[in-house]
Write an enzyme that holds these catalytic residues in place. Sequence first.
Site, mmCIF file in Angstrom:
data_model
loop_
_atom_site.group_PDB
_atom_site.id
_atom_site.type_symbol
_atom_site.label_atom_id
_atom_site.label_comp_id
_atom_site.label_asym_id
_atom_site.label_seq_id
_atom_site.Cartn_x
_atom_site.Cartn_y
_atom_site.Cartn_z
ATOM 1 C CB SER A 35 -1.029 0.069 1.192
ATOM 2 O OG SER A 35 -1.874 -1.088 1.202
ATOM 3 N N GLY A 36 0.248 2.196 -0.630
ATOM 4 C CA GLY A 36 1.076 3.674 -0.650
ATOM 5 C C GLY A 36 1.044 4.195 -1.950
ATOM 6 C CB SER A 37 1.893 7.557 -3.378
ATOM 7 O OG SER A 37 3.265 7.733 -2.601
ATOM 8 C CB THR A 38 6.084 3.925 -3.803
ATOM 9 O OG1 THR A 38 6.606 5.047 -3.098
ATOM 10 C CG2 THR A 38 7.224 3.403 -4.659
ATOM 11 N N GLY A 75 5.930 -0.831 0.036
ATOM 12 C CA GLY A 75 6.542 0.377 0.160
ATOM 13 C C GLY A 75 7.043 0.682 1.739
ATOM 14 C CG ASP A 81 5.869 5.499 6.249
ATOM 15 O OD1 ASP A 81 5.483 5.930 5.315
ATOM 16 O OD2 ASP A 81 5.350 4.746 6.880
ATOM 17 N N GLY A 131 0.565 5.067 6.030
ATOM 18 C CA GLY A 131 -0.840 5.119 5.267
ATOM 19 C C GLY A 131 -1.986 4.087 6.168
ATOM 20 C CD GLU A 144 1.413 -1.450 4.472
ATOM 21 O OE1 GLU A 144 1.971 -1.081 5.503
ATOM 22 O OE2 GLU A 144 1.493 -0.734 3.455
HETATM 23 O O1 DER Z 1 2.225 3.026 5.209
HETATM 24 C C1 DER Z 1 3.012 2.106 4.669
HETATM 25 O O2 DER Z 1 3.854 1.372 5.124
HETATM 26 C C2 DER Z 1 3.216 2.428 3.118
HETATM 27 O O3 DER Z 1 3.966 1.506 2.571
HETATM 28 C C3 DER Z 1 3.696 3.691 2.961
HETATM 29 O O4 DER Z 1 4.213 4.138 4.069
HETATM 30 C C4 DER Z 1 4.488 3.985 1.588
HETATM 31 O O5 DER Z 1 4.342 5.339 1.440
HETATM 32 P P1 DER Z 1 4.747 5.886 0.122
HETATM 33 O O6 DER Z 1 4.849 4.792 -0.985
HETATM 34 O O7 DER Z 1 3.440 6.702 -0.491
HETATM 35 O O8 DER Z 1 5.550 6.942 0.376
#
Ligand code: DER
Length: 225
Positions: free
Chosen positions: A28-31, A84, A86, A99, A105
């Site tokens: 999850s997340g923008s990447t 992804g 942080d 996120g 995850e």
């Molecule tokens: O929440 C998480 O662990 C996600 O992987 C996130 O931290 C990744 O964030 P980004 O890809 O939006 O920077």
Amino acid sequence: NQIDKNKKKVAEEAVKYIKNGMTVGLGSGSTIDWMLKKLGESVKDGLDIKGIPTSVKTEKLAREYGIPLTDFTNVLEIDLAIDGADEIDDDLSLLKGGGGSLVREKIVDSVAKELIIIADESKLVSGLGDFLLPVEVVQFGWELTAKHISQLNCVPYLRKKSNNEIFITDNNNYILDCSFEKIPQPIRLHEKLKLLTGVVETGLFVGMVDRVIIGSDNGIRTHVN
Ligand code: DER
């Protein structure tokens, strides 16, 4: 912008590791959102895989991109998980949960035979803890759980949404974002937190990562554990 370009670069590089017949953990997340877009294109070109999403947000996006999904009712093994982070430290320990998807995850990432983390170079740190550590807790008695967590020398903040309502996770729990500043021994802190009644999971992912793919302005760097 440049950060988005870097995220897109590493996301597309990670899709190269996904092979026909795999069950893939979708982080999850923008990447990861960039990875899902690229994976959808590969599926359209005939790549035969099934994904297990780590959040409702990822599930929705995966469906939109036509990525076939499955779940633990049908499979108990995951060949490859891509996620992804942080923060990523020198030992490839991670701080995750920005996120709010850290529980699903960790369930997916920990069972995967291989875990690849994709991130922009800004996530590389010498030590974890600049970013607040997310800890998922049950709603009942969260104030007591917060008090016990604070006794580990941090200030726990109940995560709120932008409209100031309390953030509720996909698992119907709360998140406490905890300011530890420095986390020199992530596994020790994880164990102490995990033992506290009311704590569901922490955003400390230690000893799980096989490969990290980092995007920067001048290209891609891969670190293998
Ligand atoms: O929440 C998480 O662990 C996600 O992987 C996130 O931290 C990744 O964030 P980004 O890809 O939006 O920077």
